[in-house]
Design a protein around this motif. Structure first.
Motif, PDB file in Angstrom:
ATOM      1  N   ASP A   1      -6.722   0.118  -0.720  1.00 23.87           N
ATOM      2  CA  ASP A   1      -8.110  -0.171  -0.374  1.00 23.87           C
ATOM      3  C   ASP A   1      -8.878  -0.243  -1.686  1.00 23.87           C
ATOM      4  OD1 ASP A   1     -10.781  -0.248   0.418  1.00 23.87           O
ATOM      5  OD2 ASP A   1     -10.446   1.050   2.153  1.00 23.87           O
TER       6      ASP A   1
ATOM      7  N   THR B   1      -4.677   2.428  -4.507  1.00 25.57           N
ATOM      8  CA  THR B   1      -3.593   1.505  -4.158  1.00 25.57           C
ATOM      9  C   THR B   1      -2.245   2.212  -4.188  1.00 25.57           C
ATOM     10  OG1 THR B   1      -2.548  -0.626  -4.695  1.00 25.57           O
ATOM     11  CG2 THR B   1      -3.238   0.736  -6.549  1.00 25.57           C
TER      12      THR B   1
ATOM     13  N   ASN C   1      -3.391  -6.932  -0.610  1.00 28.86           N
ATOM     14  CA  ASN C   1      -3.783  -6.007   0.455  1.00 28.86           C
ATOM     15  C   ASN C   1      -2.520  -5.601   1.203  1.00 28.86           C
ATOM     16  OD1 ASN C   1      -6.542  -6.043  -0.055  1.00 28.86           O
ATOM     17  ND2 ASN C   1      -6.827  -7.901   1.159  1.00 28.86           N
TER      18      ASN C   1
END
Length: 205
Positions: free
Chosen positions: A111, A117, A106
């Motif tokens: 997300d 990403t 993360n």
């Protein structure tokens, strides 16, 4: 393509101290875009991709690697050409499948619930090295698996506004979809974000 330092290998997408450069930013009218947009004082045609201004970095990998700093052009190249974020070589085990291995924490511009990403793929051989560098972030495990690199989706960028004497920073670290042309005209992009399809979690066996 991975750089080597006294502390070991440095990922291909990492930025080095000698590559970090600051260039004055201004707003000026662009005949190509047909609008006023963010620009460098001395612009170059290669400064814009997908209608957004890219952050400039040097390319000689001099000085110490900067922890957490990503070289915009190298990250961009990995996303567009399916290169490994760690070694810079082609990451797909089967180029015809469009499927890549990914090690995703993360982080900025990521997300996975929404399927996008800013983390480039990782070739299978480099997965252990990538995990050794960042085994845990914030107490959480990274997502490891395969997915199809679908298409460019957005940029992770800073936005600017017109100020006295030049452009002034407005917001840092925002995700801007590539179809939001009005916001892209005011942005300086640091990372390309791609959408992923057909994600399959699992360790390479």
């Amino acid at each position: 393509m991975t750089a080597t330092t006294t502390t070991g290998q440095v990922p291909y997408i990492s930025a080095f101290a000698g590559e970090l450069m600051k260039h004055p930013l201004v707003f000026r009218y662009s005949p190509e875009a047909g609008a006023i947009r963010l620009s460098y004082v001395v612009p170059d045609e290669s400064d814009w991709q997908y209608g957004v201004l890219l952050a400039r970095h040097g390319r000689l990998q001099t000085g110490l690697p900067c922890r957490g700093q990503v070289h915009t052009r190298r990250q961009w190249r990995c996303m567009e050409h399916g290169l490994c974020q760690h070694c810079g070589e082609p990451a797909a085990p089967d180029p015809d499948s469009g499927r890549f291995w990914w090690v995703i924490h993360n982080g900025p511009g990521t997300d996975l619930e929404r399927g996008y990403t800013s983390t480039p793929p990782t070739c299978r051989a480099c997965i252990p090295a990538q995990l050794a560098r960042r085994p845990r972030i914030g107490g959480s495990r990274p997502w490891i698996g395969t997915a199809v690199l679908h298409e460019p989706y957005a940029v992770w960028a800073d936005t600017y506004r017109q100020g006295v004497g030049g452009a002034l920073l407005d917001k840092q670290g925002v995700t801007i979809p590539l179809d939001d042309s009005r916001r892209l005209e005011k942005a300086l992009a640091h990372r390309l974000i791609v959408s992923l399809a057909d994600r399959r979690e699992g360790w390479p066996g």
